[in-house]
Motif scaffolding. Structure first.
Motif, PDB file in Angstrom:
ATOM      1  N   ASP A 112       0.821  -1.313  -0.082  1.00 59.45           N
ATOM      2  CA  ASP A 112       0.011  -0.052   0.031  1.00 59.45           C
ATOM      3  C   ASP A 112       0.804   1.158   0.054  1.00 59.45           C
ATOM      4  O   ASP A 112       1.867   1.277   0.771  1.00 59.45           O
ATOM      5  CB  ASP A 112      -0.902   0.082   1.258  1.00 59.45           C
ATOM      6  CG  ASP A 112      -2.346  -0.649   1.082  1.00 59.45           C
ATOM      7  OD1 ASP A 112      -2.522  -0.953  -0.104  1.00 59.45           O
ATOM      8  OD2 ASP A 112      -3.140  -0.447   2.065  1.00 59.45           O
TER       9      ASP A 112
ATOM     10  N   LEU B  80      -4.873  19.103   8.864  1.00 57.91           N
ATOM     11  CA  LEU B  80      -5.818  18.429   7.793  1.00 57.91           C
ATOM     12  C   LEU B  80      -4.735  17.394   7.002  1.00 57.91           C
ATOM     13  O   LEU B  80      -3.808  17.960   6.585  1.00 57.91           O
ATOM     14  CB  LEU B  80      -5.888  19.505   6.737  1.00 57.91           C
ATOM     15  CG  LEU B  80      -6.937  19.232   5.456  1.00 57.91           C
ATOM     16  CD1 LEU B  80      -8.224  18.759   5.895  1.00 57.91           C
ATOM     17  CD2 LEU B  80      -7.232  20.542   4.938  1.00 57.91           C
ATOM     18  N   ASP B  81      -5.347  16.173   7.015  1.00 57.99           N
ATOM     19  CA  ASP B  81      -4.543  15.309   6.237  1.00 57.99           C
ATOM     20  C   ASP B  81      -5.364  14.727   5.060  1.00 57.99           C
ATOM     21  O   ASP B  81      -6.341  13.853   5.363  1.00 57.99           O
ATOM     22  CB  ASP B  81      -4.377  14.087   7.371  1.00 57.99           C
ATOM     23  CG  ASP B  81      -3.620  12.641   6.614  1.00 57.99           C
ATOM     24  OD1 ASP B  81      -3.619  12.979   5.485  1.00 57.99           O
ATOM     25  OD2 ASP B  81      -3.395  11.786   7.447  1.00 57.99           O
ATOM     26  N   LYS B  82      -5.053  15.075   3.879  1.00 55.67           N
ATOM     27  CA  LYS B  82      -5.662  14.759   2.675  1.00 55.67           C
ATOM     28  C   LYS B  82      -4.959  13.650   1.751  1.00 55.67           C
ATOM     29  O   LYS B  82      -5.005  13.447   0.913  1.00 55.67           O
ATOM     30  CB  LYS B  82      -5.674  16.024   1.637  1.00 55.67           C
ATOM     31  CG  LYS B  82      -6.878  16.804   2.522  1.00 55.67           C
ATOM     32  CD  LYS B  82      -6.815  18.274   1.706  1.00 55.67           C
ATOM     33  CE  LYS B  82      -7.680  18.119   0.185  1.00 55.67           C
ATOM     34  NZ  LYS B  82      -7.969  19.426  -0.483  1.00 55.67           N
ATOM     35  N   SER B  83      -3.738  12.974   2.499  1.00 60.78           N
ATOM     36  CA  SER B  83      -3.336  11.885   2.012  1.00 60.78           C
ATOM     37  C   SER B  83      -4.050  10.980   1.735  1.00 60.78           C
ATOM     38  O   SER B  83      -5.043  10.738   2.386  1.00 60.78           O
ATOM     39  CB  SER B  83      -2.058  11.592   2.704  1.00 60.78           C
ATOM     40  OG  SER B  83      -2.350  10.891   3.908  1.00 60.78           O
ATOM     41  N   TYR B  84      -3.818  10.255   0.709  1.00 61.81           N
ATOM     42  CA  TYR B  84      -4.688   8.804   0.642  1.00 61.81           C
ATOM     43  C   TYR B  84      -3.726   7.601   0.044  1.00 61.81           C
ATOM     44  O   TYR B  84      -2.793   7.706  -0.328  1.00 61.81           O
ATOM     45  CB  TYR B  84      -5.720   9.060  -0.484  1.00 61.81           C
ATOM     46  CG  TYR B  84      -5.218   9.598  -1.571  1.00 61.81           C
ATOM     47  CD1 TYR B  84      -5.017   8.781  -2.812  1.00 61.81           C
ATOM     48  CD2 TYR B  84      -4.928  11.028  -2.055  1.00 61.81           C
ATOM     49  CE1 TYR B  84      -4.493   9.240  -4.093  1.00 61.81           C
ATOM     50  CE2 TYR B  84      -4.363  11.412  -3.211  1.00 61.81           C
ATOM     51  CZ  TYR B  84      -4.277  10.608  -4.401  1.00 61.81           C
ATOM     52  OH  TYR B  84      -3.918  11.029  -5.469  1.00 61.81           O
ATOM     53  N   LEU B  85      -4.456   6.419   0.413  1.00 62.31           N
ATOM     54  CA  LEU B  85      -3.928   5.271   0.044  1.00 62.31           C
ATOM     55  C   LEU B  85      -4.061   4.829  -1.549  1.00 62.31           C
ATOM     56  O   LEU B  85      -5.442   4.723  -1.980  1.00 62.31           O
ATOM     57  CB  LEU B  85      -4.129   3.981   0.923  1.00 62.31           C
ATOM     58  CG  LEU B  85      -3.717   4.243   2.360  1.00 62.31           C
ATOM     59  CD1 LEU B  85      -4.314   3.146   3.254  1.00 62.31           C
ATOM     60  CD2 LEU B  85      -2.240   4.435   2.442  1.00 62.31           C
ATOM     61  N   LYS B  86      -3.212   4.029  -2.362  1.00 59.75           N
ATOM     62  CA  LYS B  86      -3.449   3.690  -3.512  1.00 59.75           C
ATOM     63  C   LYS B  86      -2.707   2.374  -3.754  1.00 59.75           C
ATOM     64  O   LYS B  86      -1.635   2.315  -2.773  1.00 59.75           O
ATOM     65  CB  LYS B  86      -3.113   4.626  -4.407  1.00 59.75           C
ATOM     66  CG  LYS B  86      -4.123   5.768  -4.667  1.00 59.75           C
ATOM     67  CD  LYS B  86      -5.112   5.361  -5.446  1.00 59.75           C
ATOM     68  CE  LYS B  86      -4.919   5.405  -7.188  1.00 59.75           C
ATOM     69  NZ  LYS B  86      -6.137   5.084  -8.076  1.00 59.75           N
ATOM     70  N   HIS B  87      -2.701   1.548  -4.782  1.00 54.34           N
ATOM     71  CA  HIS B  87      -1.699   0.804  -5.176  1.00 54.34           C
ATOM     72  C   HIS B  87      -1.294   1.085  -6.636  1.00 54.34           C
ATOM     73  O   HIS B  87      -0.018   0.799  -6.839  1.00 54.34           O
ATOM     74  CB  HIS B  87      -2.119  -0.602  -5.110  1.00 54.34           C
ATOM     75  CG  HIS B  87      -3.389  -1.141  -6.034  1.00 54.34           C
ATOM     76  ND1 HIS B  87      -3.253  -1.062  -7.258  1.00 54.34           N
ATOM     77  CD2 HIS B  87      -4.481  -1.490  -5.444  1.00 54.34           C
ATOM     78  CE1 HIS B  87      -4.618  -1.288  -7.860  1.00 54.34           C
ATOM     79  NE2 HIS B  87      -5.267  -1.453  -6.623  1.00 54.34           N
TER      80      HIS B  87
ATOM     81  N   VAL C 252      -0.804   4.626  -9.427  1.00 53.35           N
ATOM     82  CA  VAL C 252      -0.969   5.928  -9.551  1.00 53.35           C
ATOM     83  C   VAL C 252      -1.053   6.535 -10.982  1.00 53.35           C
ATOM     84  O   VAL C 252       0.112   6.174 -11.486  1.00 53.35           O
ATOM     85  CB  VAL C 252      -0.015   6.920  -8.714  1.00 53.35           C
ATOM     86  CG1 VAL C 252      -0.404   8.405  -8.695  1.00 53.35           C
ATOM     87  CG2 VAL C 252      -0.140   6.343  -7.148  1.00 53.35           C
TER      88      VAL C 252
END
Lengths: 312, 398
Positions: free
Chosen positions: A240, A256-263, A265
């Protein structure tokens, strides 16, 4: 304070698996050094005035632009009004100083602003890292991508410059012909196609390894920037990844945490993503372009934009 | 819970609406069955230990990658180990992960392999070949996995969710749309054993759930599409929460565009767009579905002034937002809508007896809504809004 950097624009010769040698134009970091792909990695502290002296050893005008950075381009037009260049050109045999203020931390491209449809394809691009205040290369405790409070602390950093090569276009442009239709056939991480991506750093024309190595549990920062023409879907298989910044705009700010998870990009042409992960169990994890037609050299799989994250 | 799934990697044929029959490789869910496109849907629950055995009867090695799952174990009979990229004795990469060899090549691996992972996160995922993927994935060796949240309970509305209670992902109906492309020259070359140059990749068909429009709008399990079992028609009633799961299984990115509606993307790649109290979900009119990635969206069709409590005809939606063609072709009952039928305009034929109407859902790269250049076709389907109370249990993926 001012950071002074010297670059030379030169011709050179790339080695691509199965293609032999391919002519290219690139930046060198020394008068006697070879043109390299990507150009020398530039590293500057935030807030500095950066002056890049470009010496042009090519036979046509070249310029520099700094997308996303604080600089004032001076576009060039012919007397008849036809557009020539996004920024002042360095004449063949001449030299010129390009200035910018490194006002924000992050990962950026520098690239030619003259005939970019030819000169960028031919290799006149490189990456610049701007370090946040307090960053001390000798003190790992200070290592962050965007400074305190941005959630970007790291133990291992790797810069991956993505691009493509059309070998026929390279041959044509190097011999002074006009390019035919583009048909990209090589796909690069740090100027190399798999399996060369796995080789260590060296002092040749493609000096930067594409391999990532970390110890299990370490915080790894991948800074992926797309210098090519295409969009690329970069996947890290089995891990992840947290997207921590896009185009050097941190997604975590205090409160403010606008990070997000991806696999996977999707990195558009000219864009960058900073992604973070904690190194999992020991093993090899592939990093590749899910646009699978870019995992080839010519028509042959495996190749192209494919490398390994080796966790020890 | 442990879930054991068996897949067969085999071949078959897909049909296209222009009469073509195209050789595919793909997965089937029973020995002796033809490959289907996409592969069998796998629905499991968060926390399940999922074991997927691939039995390979193709003429070359194959494998599975599970993007979005971590700690995947592979076992070819010698015991489970972390699935890893595979190199030959000379150090050449031969597969992105452990593989099942082809039958008749017993010198190396057996022709079957078991992958095991714990479904750690709810969401929408792909499974796809990691061996010669530039060929095997376009040939059809892919499918989708839906992981239900651990607290999923379809009988309790607050727990009939995509990502768990209190994640804001409740839904009434759900649809999975896996999009891809077909270059018939690749499929023909594989069938005939002739050379194919990947640099000449040129798709002629674009698929939703393995079908090209208008077949996308047929129901699941149509007898005329024996190897393409999944429809792509979205059907819902006014006011319902509709969950659409997009998965890009092809090579290219596709801008999927639903007329007349904005969808809210609540998760990507099976990861909820929410950090604590910070809601990162966002609305889109067109969702650029990147290859190898998934996008879960929830939206409600409420019409232009419509409410279930007041199902009185109001302004008819703009024709530009309806599925229309020449006079006589319009997929609209002619009534304002939803059960209140009336006179229809001259020259318009009603095909929808219940009074439903249709919004087109398609790739906005318009070349992709053709079948080999003929419009309409390709990556296109419809959202059909039905009168309240008429749909029954349509739109729940088992």
């Amino acid at each position: 304070m001012t950071v002074n950097i010297n670059l030379w624009a030169k011709t050179g010769s790339l080695s691509l698996p199965g293609a032999g040698t391919v002519p290219f134009w690139g930046f060198a970091g020394a008068a006697a050094g070879p043109a390299q792909l990507p150009g020398p990695l530039l590293e500057v502290p935030q807030g500095e005035n950066v002056e890049i002296s470009l010496t042009n050893d090519l036979t046509f005008g070249v310029s520099l632009v700094f997308p996303g950075q604080d600089f004032i381009p001076q576009p060039v037009k012919n007397p008849d009004g036809a557009f020539v260049s996004y920024n002042l050109e360095t004449a063949p045999g001449g030299s010129l100083i390009y200035s910018l203020t490194a006002s924000r931390p992050g990962i950026f491209l520098y690239e030619s602003g003259t005939a970019p449809e030819k000169q960028i394809q031919m290799g006149l691009y490189g990456a610049m890292v701007v370090r946040p205040p307090g960053f001390d290369p000798g003190n790992p405790a200070t290592w962050t991508a965007y400074g305190p409070g941005t959630g970007t602390e790291f133990d291992v950093e790797k810069i991956l410059v993505i691009s493509e090569v059309d070998t026929a276009i390279h041959q044509a442009l190097a011999s002074g012909d006009d390019p035919a239709a583009y048909n990209l056939d090589y796909f690069l991480i740090n100027g190399r196609s798999f399996p060369d991506t796995l080789n260590p750093d060296d002092s040749g024309t493609q000096p930067y390894s594409g391999k990532i190595t970390a110890n299990s549990g370490q915080r790894v920062l991948l800074r992926i920037i797309n210098a090519g023409f295409m969009n690329h879907n970069i996947r890290l298989q089995g891990i992840d990844i947290k997207v921590a910044a896009g185009d050097s705009r941190p997604l975590i700010t205090p409160g403010l945490d606008k990070s997000y998870l991806k696999h996977t990009v999707t990195i558009g042409s000219g864009q960058s993503y900073d992604i973070l992960f904690t190194a999992p169990a020991a093993g090899n994890y592939i990093l590749y372009d899910r646009n699978l037609n870019c995992c080839v050299n010519g028509n042959n799989f495996p190749g192209g934009i494919l490398t390994m994250v080796g966790i020890i | 819970m442990t879930v054991n799934i068996e897949l067969w990697a085999t071949d078959g044929y897909m049909s296209t609406p222009d009469g073509n029959s195209i050789y595919i490789w793909g997965f089937s869910d029973a020995a002796g069955k033809k490959a289907q496109l996409p592969g069998p849907r796998i629905v499991v629950t968060q926390g399940d230990v999922v074991s997927i055995t691939v039995n390979n009867i193709l003429p070359e090695a194959t494998s599975l990658l599970f993007p979005g799952q971590s700690g995947v174990l592979a076992d070819t009979g010698t015991g489970p180990h972390l699935a890893q990229p595979q190199f030959d004795g000379s150090g050449n990469l031969v597969s992105l992960t452990d593989f099942a060899d082809y039958p008749g090549n017993p010198d190396t691996n057996p022709a079957s392999i078991k992958y095991t992972f714990t479904a750690g996160n709810p969401g929408t995922y792909l499974y796809e070949s990691g061996t010669n993927p530039h060929k095997q994935v376009p040939m059809g060796l892919y499918g989708a996995i839906i992981v239900r949240p651990a607290d999923y309970d379809p009988a309790i509305p607050t727990r009939k969710t995509a990502y768990g209670e209190n994640t804001g992902t409740e839904f009434d109906r759900e649809y999975l749309i896996v999009v891809s492309e077909i270059d018939p020259a690749l499929h023909s070359a594989v069938e005939k054993g002739t050379e194919y140059k990947i640099r000449e990749f040129k798709p002629r068909y674009w698929t939703m759930n393995g079908r090209c429009a208008p077949d996308t709008m047929f129901a699941d399990g149509m007898g005329c599409l024996p190897n393409q079992p999944y429809g792509a028609m979205i059907m819902a009633e006014p006011g319902e929460k509709i969950l659409i799961r997009y998965a890009g299984s092809g090579i290219e990115n596709h801008p999927l565009h639903l007329h007349g509606n904005h969808t809210r993307i609540v998760a990507e790649d099976g990861r909820l767009l929410k950090n604590g109290a910070t809601d990162l979900s966002y609305k889109r009119f067109t969702v650029l579905t990147g290859s190898g990635q998934t996008y879960d969206q929830i939206f409600t069709w409420s019409g232009l002034g419509y409410s279930p409590a007041d199902p009185i005809p109001t302004t008819v939606p703009n024709l530009r937002n309806l599925g229309v063609g020449d006079a006589g072709w319009t997929l609209w009952s002619g009534s304002p809508y939803l059960g209140e039928k009336g006179d229809i305009p001259v020259g318009v034929t009603s095909f929808n007896g219940i009074g439903e109407y249709y919004f087109m859902l398609h790739s906005h790269e318009e070349m992709q809504i053709t079948n080999w250049g003929e419009f309409p076709g390709g990556m296109m389907s419809m959202l059909a809004i039905f009168p309240a109370g008429t749909l029954g249990d349509t739109g729940i993926i088992e």
